[in-house]
Scaffold this active site. Sequence first.
Site, short mmCIF file in Angstrom:
data_model
loop_
_atom_site.label_atom_id
_atom_site.label_comp_id
_atom_site.label_asym_id
_atom_site.label_seq_id
_atom_site.Cartn_x
_atom_site.Cartn_y
_atom_site.Cartn_z
N HIS A 1 -14.19 2.24 3.55
CA HIS A 1 -13.45 2.08 2.30
C HIS A 1 -14.43 1.79 1.16
CE1 HIS A 1 -9.96 1.24 -0.22
NE2 HIS A 1 -10.70 0.29 -0.77
N SER B 1 -4.44 -6.57 -0.76
CA SER B 1 -3.96 -5.20 -0.90
C SER B 1 -4.80 -4.23 -0.06
CB SER B 1 -4.02 -4.84 -2.39
OG SER B 1 -3.77 -3.49 -2.58
N ASP C 1 2.83 -4.38 -0.11
CA ASP C 1 1.68 -4.12 -0.99
C ASP C 1 2.06 -3.05 -2.02
OD1 ASP C 1 -1.12 -3.89 -1.93
OD2 ASP C 1 -0.93 -1.90 -1.05
N ARG D 1 1.62 -5.48 -10.18
CA ARG D 1 0.32 -5.96 -10.69
C ARG D 1 -0.18 -5.04 -11.78
NH1 ARG D 1 -3.30 -5.62 -5.77
NH2 ARG D 1 -4.97 -6.18 -7.19
N LYS E 1 -3.75 -2.71 4.28
CA LYS E 1 -3.64 -1.29 4.61
C LYS E 1 -4.65 -0.90 5.69
CE LYS E 1 -3.60 -0.62 0.21
NZ LYS E 1 -3.62 -0.31 -1.17
N1 URA Z 1 -7.28 -0.71 -4.10
C1 URA Z 1 -6.17 -1.22 -3.51
O1 URA Z 1 -5.61 -0.62 -2.61
N2 URA Z 1 -5.69 -2.39 -3.97
C2 URA Z 1 -6.28 -3.10 -4.96
O2 URA Z 1 -5.80 -4.15 -5.30
C3 URA Z 1 -7.44 -2.56 -5.55
C4 URA Z 1 -7.93 -1.37 -5.08
#
Ligand code: URA
Length: 426
Positions: free
Chosen positions: A83, A184, A162, A169, A188
């Site tokens: 990521h 967040s 999320d 947000r 995932k």
């Molecule tokens: N990517 C995400 O999935 N969530 C965040 O809060 C910031 C970047």
Amino acid sequence: MMNPHNVIAAKNSGKSISTTDLYSFISGYVEDRIDDTTMSGLLKAIFDHGMTHDEIYTMVDIMIHSGKQMNFEHLSDYVCDKHSIGGVGDKTSLVIAPLLASAGLYLPMIAGRSLGHTGGTLDKLETIPGFRADIPLDKFQKLVEKNHSGILAQTSEICPADGKIYALRDVTGTIASVPLIVGSIMSKKIAEGIQGLVLDIKVGSGAFMTTLEKATELAEMLKEVGEHFGVKTDLVYSNMDQPLGRFSGMWCEVKEAIDCLHGKGPEDTMALCMKLASKLMIQSGKANEEVESNSILNELIENGSAYERFEVITAAQGGNISKVDHSPSYTLDITAEKSGIIQSMNTTEIGWGLVEMGCGRKQKNDILDPSAGVECHFKIGDEVKKEDVLFTCFCNDEQKLKAGVEKIAHSVIIGSESVKLSLFYN
Ligand code: URA
């Protein structure tokens, strides 16, 4: 009975929230028993006062269990992911997923769309005609089992808490909070059912975290959460003071990723992909160290397996590379105002220029332009002569092109000092 207003008041006075209260709050919001205004109160309180480690672990757990999780326990080989924390020109996911899949690893990747000035892997992949990333989870899991990788959008099945909180947000100015970002991203990743993860922590003028200090705070927390949930997590800190590679944008980035899979990509992009991939090769036991990993992966690139895997993965999700036709209708060059050495680039501004041209969204429903992008002819530390072409900008809308060029035109500082930039911080 949890009283949401007492919970917000407690957080605002610096107290931590109990597991049961946090659970009731977030599940109440997901199930529409708590409204946006009340949830915004909690998000702002977290934004201002942070969260303890235990609160973050609880939040991640709640988010994961708000939806389904993938399960690959029955597979014999290593299941992992990479990521990156936002960037300009970052096409590493498009290279690493097929490359490592061709080495036998499994990568069930949940990817994102453009965020602020940064590009999104899904938006880039969707420039391939027919490609779909919003597929049912059970079907996606089968695709990963068969092809060793796939790229999925966050659907309502994965961490819906999320999904809902992230959207709130975005409109309440609470994106840039370390605990909320960590919750967040990691919910995932953990819901992917992975054993290992490598995080590409971008630092510099085009990153969300512009200093190593801020980036380290975020990275350490991401790693702690990963390890808490049993996911082996490695960190790579990479420079984002200039766009990665030669091309930034939409289809042009996919094309450059394909060049990388043929072993012909730009040096910085290849180096970053190999470094990130090596962490997962070592975690999985497929290589003992980076040199060995590079030699295995270079062989997979040279014998065509890595690119072949890219075609398999994208075709399995409907993509037809042979149908790509994204030559842009309009092109404009940006030239150097004087001779000298490139000292720095305002990479966030380059990213916003790309957004103007159709590579990102200013409004939620903006339509992107698959032909849009920028070719970066020089890098920081390069010598340029007055009138040399620094950037070639292109897209299908003349007005948008001009708006993008206006932003990018002033993003480069030329001076006389020699500058040497290192791609890695660790
Ligand atoms: N990517 C995400 O999935 N969530 C965040 O809060 C910031 C970047």
